[in-house]
Design an enzyme around this catalytic site. Sequence first.
Site, short mmCIF file in Angstrom:
data_model
loop_
_atom_site.label_atom_id
_atom_site.label_comp_id
_atom_site.label_asym_id
_atom_site.label_seq_id
_atom_site.Cartn_x
_atom_site.Cartn_y
_atom_site.Cartn_z
N HIS A 165 -3.44 -8.50 1.27
CA HIS A 165 -2.74 -7.46 0.49
C HIS A 165 -1.39 -7.97 -0.01
O HIS A 165 -0.94 -7.59 -1.09
CB HIS A 165 -2.47 -6.22 1.36
CG HIS A 165 -3.57 -5.19 1.35
ND1 HIS A 165 -4.02 -4.58 0.20
CD2 HIS A 165 -4.29 -4.64 2.36
CE1 HIS A 165 -4.97 -3.69 0.51
NE2 HIS A 165 -5.18 -3.71 1.82
N HIS A 194 -7.35 -9.35 6.25
CA HIS A 194 -7.35 -8.26 5.27
C HIS A 194 -5.92 -7.89 4.86
O HIS A 194 -5.61 -7.79 3.67
CB HIS A 194 -8.07 -7.05 5.89
CG HIS A 194 -8.10 -5.82 5.03
ND1 HIS A 194 -9.27 -5.26 4.56
CD2 HIS A 194 -7.10 -5.02 4.57
CE1 HIS A 194 -8.98 -4.19 3.84
NE2 HIS A 194 -7.68 -4.01 3.83
N GLU A 195 -5.05 -7.69 5.85
CA GLU A 195 -3.69 -7.22 5.55
C GLU A 195 -2.85 -8.31 4.88
O GLU A 195 -2.08 -8.02 3.96
CB GLU A 195 -2.99 -6.73 6.82
CG GLU A 195 -3.66 -5.57 7.54
CD GLU A 195 -3.97 -4.38 6.65
OE1 GLU A 195 -3.29 -4.19 5.61
OE2 GLU A 195 -4.91 -3.63 6.98
N GLN A 220 0.82 -1.22 0.00
CA GLN A 220 0.00 0.00 0.00
C GLN A 220 0.85 1.27 0.00
O GLN A 220 0.34 2.36 -0.27
CB GLN A 220 -0.95 0.02 1.21
CG GLN A 220 -2.04 -1.04 1.10
CD GLN A 220 -2.99 -0.93 2.28
OE1 GLN A 220 -2.73 -1.47 3.35
NE2 GLN A 220 -4.08 -0.20 2.10
NI NI Z 1 -6.48 -2.57 2.97
#
Ligand code: NI
Length: 163
Positions: A134, A130-131, A51
């Site tokens: 990624h 969630h992470e 991110q």
């Molecule tokens: Ni996210």
Amino acid sequence: MALRMIRQMGDEVLTKRCREVKEVTPRIKELIDDMLETMYEANGVGLAAPQVGVLKRLVVIDVGEGPIVLINPRVIATRGEQTGDEGCLSLPGKAGVVTRSAYVKIEAWDENMERFELEGEELLARAFEHEIEHLDGHMYVEKVEGPLHDVTYEEEEEGEEIE
Ligand code: NI
């Protein structure tokens, strides 16, 4: 420490598989500090290295109980289900309903490259899944049930989950 630019959905870097961290160099330590600062500044509860444009298996999380740094994290056990609203700092102002595990156990390495395990329920379990997704190039929108909705400022103030 410095703020890093948060990449937005549509940026190819968010679709790539990240590489393992082999060694915690001063550069990696700086990245971890920057990721924490960037996450707090954006009022997020989690941030993964892609991110901020870095394809490394590195995650920071804080669900209100202090910072957690995860190097090369991996889910090793899950139990149950929870369904709830979820957002992402790479898609600001939006949220959607996602079903996740109610309990998640992970393994990861710390900044001294020592292995540890951590268990999470509720928001922490959601953040782990969630992470870590990624790191394999996946966004929560791939799992969303129904349409995304706009997150109002008031909801954010009440603690909308933004990861
Ligand atoms: Ni996210």
